[in-house]
Scaffold this active site. Structure first.
Site, PDB file in Angstrom:
ATOM      1  N   TYR A  33       0.826  -1.203   0.000  1.00 35.99           N
ATOM      2  CA  TYR A  33       0.000   0.000   0.000  1.00 35.99           C
ATOM      3  C   TYR A  33       0.857   1.247   0.000  1.00 35.99           C
ATOM      4  O   TYR A  33       2.066   1.187   0.224  1.00 35.99           O
ATOM      5  CB  TYR A  33      -0.957  -0.005   1.194  1.00 35.99           C
ATOM      6  N   LYS A 145       6.419  -2.179   1.860  1.00 36.92           N
ATOM      7  CA  LYS A 145       5.251  -1.526   2.484  1.00 36.92           C
ATOM      8  C   LYS A 145       4.041  -2.457   2.397  1.00 36.92           C
ATOM      9  O   LYS A 145       3.093  -2.225   1.660  1.00 36.92           O
ATOM     10  CB  LYS A 145       4.983  -0.162   1.840  1.00 36.92           C
ATOM     11  N   GLU A 178      11.719   1.875  14.174  1.00 39.15           N
ATOM     12  CA  GLU A 178      10.870   2.997  13.748  1.00 39.15           C
ATOM     13  C   GLU A 178       9.555   2.911  14.499  1.00 39.15           C
ATOM     14  O   GLU A 178       9.319   1.971  15.265  1.00 39.15           O
ATOM     15  CB  GLU A 178      10.641   2.940  12.234  1.00 39.15           C
ATOM     16  N   LEU A 203      10.988   0.920   7.045  1.00 35.61           N
ATOM     17  CA  LEU A 203      10.402   1.368   5.789  1.00 35.61           C
ATOM     18  C   LEU A 203      11.146   2.614   5.309  1.00 35.61           C
ATOM     19  O   LEU A 203      11.468   3.492   6.117  1.00 35.61           O
ATOM     20  CB  LEU A 203       8.920   1.700   6.006  1.00 35.61           C
TER      21      LEU A 203
HETATM   22  N1  PDD Z   1       2.811   5.022   7.192  1.00 36.33           N
HETATM   23  N2  PDD Z   1       7.408   3.579   8.766  1.00 36.33           N
HETATM   24  C1  PDD Z   1       6.256   2.893   8.730  1.00 36.33           C
HETATM   25  C2  PDD Z   1       6.193   1.552   9.365  1.00 36.33           C
HETATM   26  C3  PDD Z   1       5.131   3.458   8.096  1.00 36.33           C
HETATM   27  O1  PDD Z   1       3.983   2.776   8.042  1.00 36.33           O
HETATM   28  C4  PDD Z   1       5.243   4.752   7.517  1.00 36.33           C
HETATM   29  C5  PDD Z   1       4.087   5.414   6.795  1.00 36.33           C
HETATM   30  C6  PDD Z   1       6.476   5.428   7.592  1.00 36.33           C
HETATM   31  C7  PDD Z   1       6.697   6.792   6.978  1.00 36.33           C
HETATM   32  O2  PDD Z   1       6.737   6.715   5.569  1.00 36.33           O
HETATM   33  P1  PDD Z   1       6.224   7.939   4.655  1.00 36.33           P
HETATM   34  O3  PDD Z   1       7.016   9.124   5.064  1.00 36.33           O
HETATM   35  O4  PDD Z   1       6.524   7.507   3.279  1.00 36.33           O
HETATM   36  O5  PDD Z   1       4.755   8.105   4.932  1.00 36.33           O
HETATM   37  C8  PDD Z   1       7.534   4.800   8.213  1.00 36.33           C
HETATM   38  C9  PDD Z   1       1.622   5.540   6.531  1.00 36.33           C
HETATM   39  C10 PDD Z   1       1.489   7.015   6.660  1.00 36.33           C
HETATM   40  C11 PDD Z   1       0.400   4.768   7.025  1.00 36.33           C
HETATM   41  O6  PDD Z   1       0.527   3.568   7.179  1.00 36.33           O
HETATM   42  O7  PDD Z   1      -0.677   5.359   7.211  1.00 36.33           O
END
Ligand code: PDD
Length: 289
Positions: A33, A145, A178, A203
């Site tokens: 996703y 992801k 993270e 991620l």
């Molecule tokens: N989540 N780490 C994890 C485990 C994440 O699920 C996300 C993002 C990030 C940050 O990535 P980015 O800057 O590309 O959004 C780091 C999204 C926002 C979600 O699951 O809603």
């Protein structure tokens, strides 16, 4: 206006949108996703999210459901049709529908689902949040992801029940990986910005990349390396980043206060810089239409 969802080529009322019970996303969490922020009607970091989508799909050997250029058009149409000016677009691709069996099916067509909704983001000025520490119970390929988010949901729930906003997960050696849905950052006592290197353990946050780029170009001292829970609790500042929070300052890790409860100067500079970058993206994208 009622919301519109996109499911495999069709724009349908959100309430009627569904996928098959034999979809491998449902049966095996066999899908990936993306979450895009929309700001001033424009998708933010669009190319970065599409690059990561292609990468995640490639790692799982799932085909892109439509060509990238077509996907861009669908995403932008979803923003318009749902009248999203500020909010989120969610996109999911699964390996598709096939009789339940563990190996990859030979002839499944990937499923593509997109939703979009308005959401007001906290603006440039923001209150701090608390995080808790929890063991990282996810799988060994956190760089993909994937929609296999049960460990992340459990971690986030644990945070909420502790009155915190996010859970920072730790590996077996005591190093922070993270957050459950965000990347983790600290600023050390001697003003070095530290965030974990992007290997299989985290991620590759698109927001993280944009912030690293800004910090590098603006003379901040940066280290991409693992940091321990002890180091985090001694940090001058801590913050988290994601497409839905941008830069969110942290006031407390478990029971330890970080800073004076207000956003710290480095976190503030990065948050404001990200908003400036979004203003720029919105202005140039709209001018190019
Ligand atoms: N989540 N780490 C994890 C485990 C994440 O699920 C996300 C993002 C990030 C940050 O990535 P980015 O800057 O590309 O959004 C780091 C999204 C926002 C979600 O699951 O809603």
């Amino acid at each position: 206006m009622s919301r519109i969802a996109y499911v495999n080529g069709r724009y349908i009322p959100h309430a009627d949108a569904s996928v098959h019970v034999e979809d491998r996303g449902f049966q095996f969490a066999d899908g990936v996703y993306e979450v895009f922020a929309v700001y001033k009607g424009v998708l933010i970091d669009e190319a970065g999210h599409l690059d990561r989508l292609e990468r995640s799909l490639g790692e799982l050997r799932i085909e892109m459901p439509v060509a990238r250029a077509a996907l861009v058009q669908i995403l932008r149409r979803m923003v318009r049709r749902n009248l999203v000016t500020e909010g989120l677009v969610y996109l999911q691709v699964t390996r598709g529908v096939a009789p339940r069996d563990f190996p990859f099916p030979h002839a499944a067509m990937p499923t593509l689902v997109i939703t979009a909704r308005n959401k007001t983001f906290p603006g440039r000025e923001v209150k701090t949040v608390r995080v808790i520490i929890t063991p990282d119970q996810r799988w060994a390929r956190r760089d993909i992801k994937t929609v296999a988010l049960l460990p992340a949901a459990l971690a986030k729930q644990k945070a909420r029940e502790a009155g915190a906003y996010e859970a920072w997960q730790v590996d077996d050696d005591g190093y922070v990986t993270e957050g459950s849905s965000s990347n983790a950052w600290i600023v050390t006592r001697d003003n070095v910005i530290v965030t974990r290197q992007s290997d299989h353990n985290i991620l590759r946050g698109v927001t993280r990349m944009a912030l690293l780029d800004f910090a590098d170009k603006n003379g901040f001292r940066l280290e991409e390396r693992a940091f321990s829970v002890t180091e985090a609790k001694q940090a001058k500042e801590a913050f988290l980043s994601s497409a839905s929070t941008f830069v969110m300052p942290i006031s407390q890790i478990d029971d330890v206060a970080i800073g004076n409860g207000e956003i710290g100067p480095v976190s503030k500079t990065l948050r404001l810089a990200y908003f400036d970058a979004m203003d720029q993206i919105a202005a140039t994208t709209r001018a190019g239409r």
